[in-house]
Design a protein around this motif. Structure first.
Motif, short mmCIF file in Angstrom:
data_model
loop_
_atom_site.label_atom_id
_atom_site.label_comp_id
_atom_site.label_asym_id
_atom_site.label_seq_id
_atom_site.Cartn_x
_atom_site.Cartn_y
_atom_site.Cartn_z
N UNK A 100 0.82 -1.22 0.00
CA UNK A 100 0.00 0.00 0.00
C UNK A 100 0.85 1.27 0.00
N UNK A 101 1.75 1.36 0.96
CA UNK A 101 2.49 2.61 1.16
C UNK A 101 3.97 2.41 0.84
N UNK A 102 4.42 3.08 -0.19
CA UNK A 102 5.86 3.05 -0.47
C UNK A 102 6.24 4.46 -0.88
N UNK A 103 7.34 4.95 -0.36
CA UNK A 103 7.74 6.32 -0.68
C UNK A 103 8.17 6.44 -2.15
N UNK A 104 8.84 5.40 -2.67
CA UNK A 104 9.33 5.43 -4.06
C UNK A 104 8.97 4.13 -4.77
N UNK A 105 7.70 4.00 -5.21
CA UNK A 105 7.28 2.70 -5.74
C UNK A 105 8.07 2.21 -6.96
N UNK A 106 8.61 3.13 -7.78
CA UNK A 106 9.38 2.67 -8.95
C UNK A 106 10.68 1.99 -8.50
N UNK A 107 11.14 2.36 -7.30
CA UNK A 107 12.36 1.74 -6.75
C UNK A 107 11.98 0.73 -5.68
N UNK A 108 10.72 0.34 -5.66
CA UNK A 108 10.23 -0.46 -4.55
C UNK A 108 9.92 -1.89 -4.91
N UNK A 109 8.87 -2.39 -4.28
CA UNK A 109 8.48 -3.79 -4.45
C UNK A 109 7.62 -3.90 -5.70
N UNK A 110 8.26 -4.24 -6.80
CA UNK A 110 7.54 -4.41 -8.07
C UNK A 110 8.18 -5.57 -8.83
N UNK A 111 7.45 -6.07 -9.84
CA UNK A 111 7.99 -7.17 -10.63
C UNK A 111 8.34 -8.36 -9.75
N UNK A 112 9.48 -8.97 -10.03
CA UNK A 112 9.88 -10.16 -9.28
C UNK A 112 9.94 -9.90 -7.77
N UNK A 113 10.16 -8.64 -7.41
CA UNK A 113 10.33 -8.33 -5.99
C UNK A 113 9.08 -8.62 -5.15
N UNK A 114 7.92 -8.76 -5.80
CA UNK A 114 6.71 -9.09 -5.02
C UNK A 114 6.86 -10.47 -4.38
N UNK A 115 7.81 -11.28 -4.87
CA UNK A 115 8.03 -12.58 -4.23
C UNK A 115 8.54 -12.40 -2.80
N UNK A 116 9.07 -11.21 -2.50
CA UNK A 116 9.48 -10.92 -1.13
C UNK A 116 8.27 -10.83 -0.21
N UNK A 117 7.09 -10.52 -0.76
CA UNK A 117 5.87 -10.47 0.06
C UNK A 117 5.24 -11.87 0.09
#
Ligand code: PEP
Ligand code: MG
Length: 313
Positions: A100-117
């Motif tokens: 929900x809340x990310x200060x910099x979503x383009x540098x955040x949890x996106x793409x493959x990184x959602x596997x971290x969630x």
């Protein structure tokens, strides 16, 4: 004249010197894939699976996902389909796969990184892609967005290959472009996402219209990295595609082919103009443009150099 040639263009794409060029479509659903097939796309180079699920409030089941994916496969029964795993987050928020809340979503949890969630989100999607691709006679390639480390590349390649699919990654994070030798050794192919690669190389938000001069694939720093990735693909004899907006620019498309890029994937509407422009230049002109462009000082200079080398006024 150029408009008339585009209107009458019919695939497959071929350079004036005779070499065939693989033109693929960027699609997001079955009807879009059907239109692409009617517009001389030779397959799908980027199936943006996240766009199938923008409206869902919870993760679709494996069967629901497979049903959506199989419609795209059905439009290209004997041809290549490159399915991209979820690129949720940043400019493509999906409620069930985005923080929900990310200060910099383009540098955040996106793409493959959602596997971290939720790691299983990724494997469940791979199962759905494998299920949908059964019965598809063409090439079943799967690529993963936002891969940034070699251990990620190794891990995703293993999971994709375990399911009998061909494994690739997108080159969007500069880390992957800088270490392309090692990344390419881990996977079967790569596809350069020039939209994000430009955003991250130039440190400029692709959603911010005020920064459009930075997020331009004609920026020399971006061209230099693309050229390096393409040359490494040639050396290691592995396919290097381009599926960002750069592939839809008819003049840049010629330069990319000159660099050694093996396929271009674009919005269906761009296929005739790119195909028609490719038909007016020789391989030698493309290679010359690709070489000379590396001396450009800025994006305008790069455009001028390319036009001159390609003999375009
Ligand atoms: C890209 O980044 O160039 C790309 C093709 O992916 P998307 O535009 O979906 O982020
Ligand atoms: Mg991208």
């Amino acid at each position: 004249r150029s408009r008339a040639e585009t209107r009458h263009w019919q695939g497959p794409a071929r350079l004036a010197s005779g070499e065939e060029v693989e033109l693929l479509a960027n699609v997001q659903d079955g009807p879009g894939a059907q239109k692409a097939a009617e517009a001389y796309a030779q397959g799908v180079g980027l199936f943006r699976t996240e766009l199938c699920f923008l409206d869902s409030t919870k993760e679709p089941t494996c069967a629901e996902q497979a049903e959506k994916y199989s419609r795209v496969f059905a439009a290209f029964p004997d041809q290549k389909v490159v399915t991209r795993t979820l690129d949720a987050g940043s400019d493509k928020p999906i409620s069930w796969a985005t923080l929900e809340e990310e200060a910099n979503p383009a540098l955040g949890v996106r793409g493959l990184r959602t596997t971290g969630i939720d790691e299983d989100l990724f494997t469940r999607q791979l199962d759905a892609i494998a299920q949908a691709s059964r019965g598809h006679q063409g090439k079943n390639w799967v690529m993963v967005p936002m891969v940034s480390t070699l251990s990620e590349a190794k891990w995703v390649a293993k999971l994709i290959r375990e399911r009998g699919l061909t494994a690739g990654i997108m080159v969007e994070v500069p880390a992957a472009a800088i270490m392309i030798d090692q990344f390419l050794a881990e996977v079967d192919f790569v596809s350069i996402g020039t939209n994000d690669l430009s955003q991250y190389v130039m440190a400029a938000d692709r959603m911010n219209a005020n920064l459009a001069t930075y997020t331009d694939p004609w920026q020399p720093a971006v061209l230099t990295l693309i050229s390096r990735v393409a040359a490494t693909g040639v050396r290691l004899q592995k396919p290097v595609g381009v599926c960002g907006e750069a592939a839809a620019d008819p003049i840049l498309a010629c330069v990319l082919i000159g660099m050694g890029v093996t396929s271009l994937s674009m919005a269906t509407s761009a296929i005739p103009s790119v195909g028609s422009q490719l038909g007016q230049v020789t391989k030698e002109q493309c290679e010359r443009a690709a070489q000379e462009i590396l001396t450009a000082q800025d994006s305008g200079d790069a455009r001028n150099i390319a036009r001159r080398a390609l003999g375009i006024n």
